[in-house]
Design an enzyme around this catalytic site. Structure first.
Site, PDB file in Angstrom:
ATOM      1  N   HIS A 307       0.760  -1.234   0.007  1.00  0.00           N
ATOM      2  CA  HIS A 307       0.243   0.063  -0.126  1.00  0.00           C
ATOM      3  C   HIS A 307       0.832   1.133   0.085  1.00  0.00           C
ATOM      4  O   HIS A 307       1.804   1.073   0.596  1.00  0.00           O
ATOM      5  CB  HIS A 307      -0.747   0.102   1.217  1.00  0.00           C
ATOM      6  N   ASP A 365      -7.874  -5.696  -0.144  1.00  0.00           N
ATOM      7  CA  ASP A 365      -8.585  -6.358  -1.017  1.00  0.00           C
ATOM      8  C   ASP A 365      -7.900  -7.883  -0.899  1.00  0.00           C
ATOM      9  O   ASP A 365      -8.309  -8.885  -1.874  1.00  0.00           O
ATOM     10  CB  ASP A 365      -7.911  -5.904  -2.336  1.00  0.00           C
TER      11      ASP A 365
HETATM   12  N1  CMC Z   1       4.021  -7.652  -4.838  1.00  0.00           N
HETATM   13  C1  CMC Z   1       5.403  -7.468  -4.989  1.00  0.00           C
HETATM   14  N2  CMC Z   1       6.078  -6.378  -5.091  1.00  0.00           N
HETATM   15  C2  CMC Z   1       5.635  -5.103  -4.522  1.00  0.00           C
HETATM   16  C3  CMC Z   1       4.166  -5.168  -4.440  1.00  0.00           C
HETATM   17  C4  CMC Z   1       3.513  -6.404  -4.582  1.00  0.00           C
HETATM   18  N3  CMC Z   1       1.981  -6.422  -4.417  1.00  0.00           N
HETATM   19  N4  CMC Z   1       3.910  -3.875  -3.964  1.00  0.00           N
HETATM   20  C5  CMC Z   1       4.884  -3.224  -4.032  1.00  0.00           C
HETATM   21  N5  CMC Z   1       5.937  -4.064  -4.469  1.00  0.00           N
HETATM   22  C6  CMC Z   1       7.281  -3.480  -4.718  1.00  0.00           C
HETATM   23  C7  CMC Z   1       7.657  -2.758  -5.718  1.00  0.00           C
HETATM   24  O1  CMC Z   1       8.266  -3.627  -6.830  1.00  0.00           O
HETATM   25  C8  CMC Z   1       8.541  -1.618  -5.449  1.00  0.00           C
HETATM   26  O2  CMC Z   1       9.927  -2.315  -5.206  1.00  0.00           O
HETATM   27  P1  CMC Z   1      11.301  -1.509  -5.726  1.00  0.00           P
HETATM   28  O3  CMC Z   1      11.365  -0.559  -4.335  1.00  0.00           O
HETATM   29  O4  CMC Z   1      12.414  -2.585  -5.650  1.00  0.00           O
HETATM   30  O5  CMC Z   1      11.234  -1.055  -7.017  1.00  0.00           O
HETATM   31  C9  CMC Z   1       8.253  -1.372  -4.018  1.00  0.00           C
HETATM   32  O6  CMC Z   1       7.757  -2.722  -3.391  1.00  0.00           O
HETATM   33  C10 CMC Z   1       7.551  -0.319  -3.664  1.00  0.00           C
HETATM   34  O7  CMC Z   1       6.211  -0.306  -4.585  1.00  0.00           O
HETATM   35  P2  CMC Z   1       5.651   0.714  -5.500  1.00  0.00           P
HETATM   36  O8  CMC Z   1       5.062   0.309  -6.635  1.00  0.00           O
HETATM   37  O9  CMC Z   1       6.861   2.083  -5.686  1.00  0.00           O
HETATM   38  O10 CMC Z   1       4.721   1.555  -4.389  1.00  0.00           O
HETATM   39  P3  CMC Z   1       3.588   2.280  -4.512  1.00  0.00           P
HETATM   40  O11 CMC Z   1       3.238   2.868  -3.222  1.00  0.00           O
HETATM   41  O12 CMC Z   1       3.739   2.916  -5.790  1.00  0.00           O
HETATM   42  O13 CMC Z   1       2.482   1.214  -4.975  1.00  0.00           O
HETATM   43  C11 CMC Z   1       0.503  -0.224  -4.691  1.00  0.00           C
HETATM   44  C12 CMC Z   1       1.478   0.960  -3.951  1.00  0.00           C
HETATM   45  C13 CMC Z   1      -0.704  -0.731  -3.749  1.00  0.00           C
HETATM   46  C14 CMC Z   1      -0.011   0.098  -5.958  1.00  0.00           C
HETATM   47  C15 CMC Z   1       1.371  -1.623  -4.662  1.00  0.00           C
HETATM   48  O14 CMC Z   1       1.633  -1.952  -3.571  1.00  0.00           O
HETATM   49  C16 CMC Z   1       0.817  -2.727  -5.531  1.00  0.00           C
HETATM   50  O15 CMC Z   1       0.709  -2.893  -6.779  1.00  0.00           O
HETATM   51  N6  CMC Z   1       0.067  -3.746  -4.960  1.00  0.00           N
HETATM   52  C17 CMC Z   1      -0.641  -4.618  -5.413  1.00  0.00           C
HETATM   53  C18 CMC Z   1      -1.913  -4.225  -6.099  1.00  0.00           C
HETATM   54  C19 CMC Z   1      -3.105  -3.820  -4.965  1.00  0.00           C
HETATM   55  O16 CMC Z   1      -3.139  -4.800  -3.795  1.00  0.00           O
HETATM   56  N7  CMC Z   1      -3.526  -2.760  -4.631  1.00  0.00           N
HETATM   57  C20 CMC Z   1      -4.573  -2.261  -3.840  1.00  0.00           C
HETATM   58  C21 CMC Z   1      -4.157  -1.184  -2.871  1.00  0.00           C
HETATM   59  S1  CMC Z   1      -5.331  -1.203  -1.236  1.00  0.00           S
HETATM   60  C22 CMC Z   1      -6.914  -0.772  -1.945  1.00  0.00           C
HETATM   61  C23 CMC Z   1      -6.877   0.298  -2.953  1.00  0.00           C
HETATM   62  O17 CMC Z   1      -6.214   1.397  -2.832  1.00  0.00           O
HETATM   63  O18 CMC Z   1      -7.803   0.453  -3.708  1.00  0.00           O
END
Ligand code: CMC
Length: 430
Positions: A307, A365
């Protein structure tokens, strides 16, 4: 450099004093509103990771502690003691209602659950196999063509009517989208039922036989709705605010929010998470899947994990996990393989160095899809249910923004990296 009231930004031979704003909770905020006027500078923050885009008194998240407050009340207390419509009242008006206020609010919402009869024909323009989110974006946007008497955003009464209409009619529209995809007749709302039961009834009843909503299922649905009701300045809420900042009508703004919510990184994650758990299928396949989720070149992420704000267990996921056990028990589903995979996947991921180092925990989720599937919903209905639940948050945030006398149209700037000015070349010279 910062004292308690100001931060000083020094660049070249200039020095600017930037006021520091103190929130009720959370980190201090540097006020950069005069940065461009006084310093000819922009800030660069793609994804708004360090930017407070507005003032708000609705919802607060402490991502490190894993804490979520609606108007100051912890989500766990609300999920256990309150009800969705009471939470709607709280989010919209700032305080918990007394009994008379709640009854009045309940009545107002209940009396608006039907949609304009002509909207029924509007549905027929969609293909039967349309994703219900696609249908919802279209139909909710079209509400502005049906409810002309609540479009004037400068009239507080019309804003109020639009708010009630949206909260009341979204379940009806989502249920209609579902019924349409099945080829079944639409089921009209039943005002003797509470909000969650009414939604379940509109989804699962058919005219040819009696359908009685199980109170425990309706309670679980109500709880899911409370957990999703608001989440401060997330992508869809920011979309609603940005759309609304131009003066667009509330139905158009909420349609924009629904479109944004659909993405798999946001509300679409509940569908994606369940599909992923099903694809993993059995506990012995988890290690291989974890390997892929950690490998960026695989393009696979563990859906329902991680998140932007929570760097600890999402408090909503905790409640959702308990509900999953309760609902599956109630439905007589024992040893559900998807729930087994989810729990084992969570256990392994929370001990894995990659997930620990990046502070990736289950989010709302991760378990919600398992509950909704047990209730009988197909995966395509998961995100529409999120949209119904979040509508109140979008509306509360939109109302807060419109009532703010300092409202300005949202208009970010950019770090331009395209070509400098150049002259047009005739086609034969290229
Ligand atoms: N699985 C594997 N690696 C992950 C995941 C994951 N679910 N989420 C983040 N990472 C890694 C990502 O690759 C990155 O690695 P690095 O620093 O080495 O490049 C690091 O963790 C930070 O990720 P980010 O994408 O820069 O973080 P963000 O804050 O931009 O993204 C997020 C947050 C929710 C989009 C992401 O965690 C994600 O894609 N999760 C899976 C989708 C999901 O479950 N979304 C629902 C969110 S909660 C409900 C809502 O808001 O609607």
């Amino acid at each position: 450099m910062a004292d308690t009231k100001n931060a000083t930004l020094t660049f070249g031979d200039k020095s600017l004093n930037l006021p520091i704003l103190k929130p009720t909770l959370g980190p201090d905020v540097v006020d950069i509103r005069k940065l461009y006027a006084d310093g000819d500078l922009f800030t660069f923050d793609p994804g708004f990771t360090s930017t407070a885009a507005c003032e708000s008194s609705i919802t607060y998240i402490d991502g490190d502690k894993g804490e979520l407050l609606y108007r100051g009340y912890p989500i766990e207390q609300l999920a256990n003691k309150s009800s969705y419509l009471e939470v709607c009242y709280l989010l919209l008006y700032g305080d918990l209602p007394n009994a008379a206020q709640l009854e009045d609010f309940n009545n107002r919402v209940t009396r608006h659950t039907m949609v304009h009869e002509q909207l029924h024909y509007f549905f027929r323009g969609f293909r039967r196999d349309s994703h219900p989110m696609a249908t919802m974006v279209g139909v909710v946007g079209a509400m502005s063509a049906f409810y002309h008497d609540s479009l004037d955003i400068n009239d507080p009464w019309q804003r109020e009517v639009a708010a009630i209409r949206l909260i009341a009619k979204l379940p009806t529209i989502a249920a209609m989208a579902y019924k349409y995809s099945l080829g079944q007749p639409f089921v009209y709302p039943k005002n003797s039922l509470d909000y969650a039961s009414n939604f379940l009834h509109m989804c699962f009843a058919v005219p040819c036989e009696e359908y009685v909503v199980q109170p425990a299922l309706s309670k679980a649905m109500d709880r899911i709705m409370m957990l999703h009701a608001d989440h401060e300045q997330n992508a869809s809420t920011s979309t609603v605010r940005l759309a609304g900042s131009s003066g667009a009508n509330p139905f158009a703004c909420i349609a924009a929010g629904i479109a944004c919510l659909w993405g798999p990184a946001h509300g679409g994650a509940n569908q994606a998470a369940l599909e992923q758990l099903r694809e993993i299928g059995s506990v012995d396949r988890i290690p291989e899947f974890i390997r892929q989720a950690k490998d960026k070149s695989s393009g696979i992420r563990l859906m329902g994990f991680g998140h932007r704000v929570y760097k600890n267990y999402d408090p909503r996921a905790k409640v959702m996990k308990e509900s999953a056990d309760e609902v599956l028990d109630l439905m007589g589903i024992h040893n559900n393989p998807t729930l087994q995979v989810a729990k084992e996947l969570e256990r392994i991921a929370l001990e894995d160095e990659y997930f620990v180092a990046k502070k990736l925990y289950p989010n709302v989720d991760f378990y919600s899809g398992i509950i909704l599937e047990a209730m009988g919903f197909p995966t395509s209905m998961f995100t529409p249910i999120f949209a119904i639940s979040r509508a109140v948050g979008w509306i509360a945030q939109w109302k807060e923004m419109i009532a703010d006398p300092t409202l300005k149209i949202g208009r970010p700037r950019q770090l331009y990296i395209g070509p400098a000015q150049r002259d047009y070349v005739e086609i034969k010279g290229r």
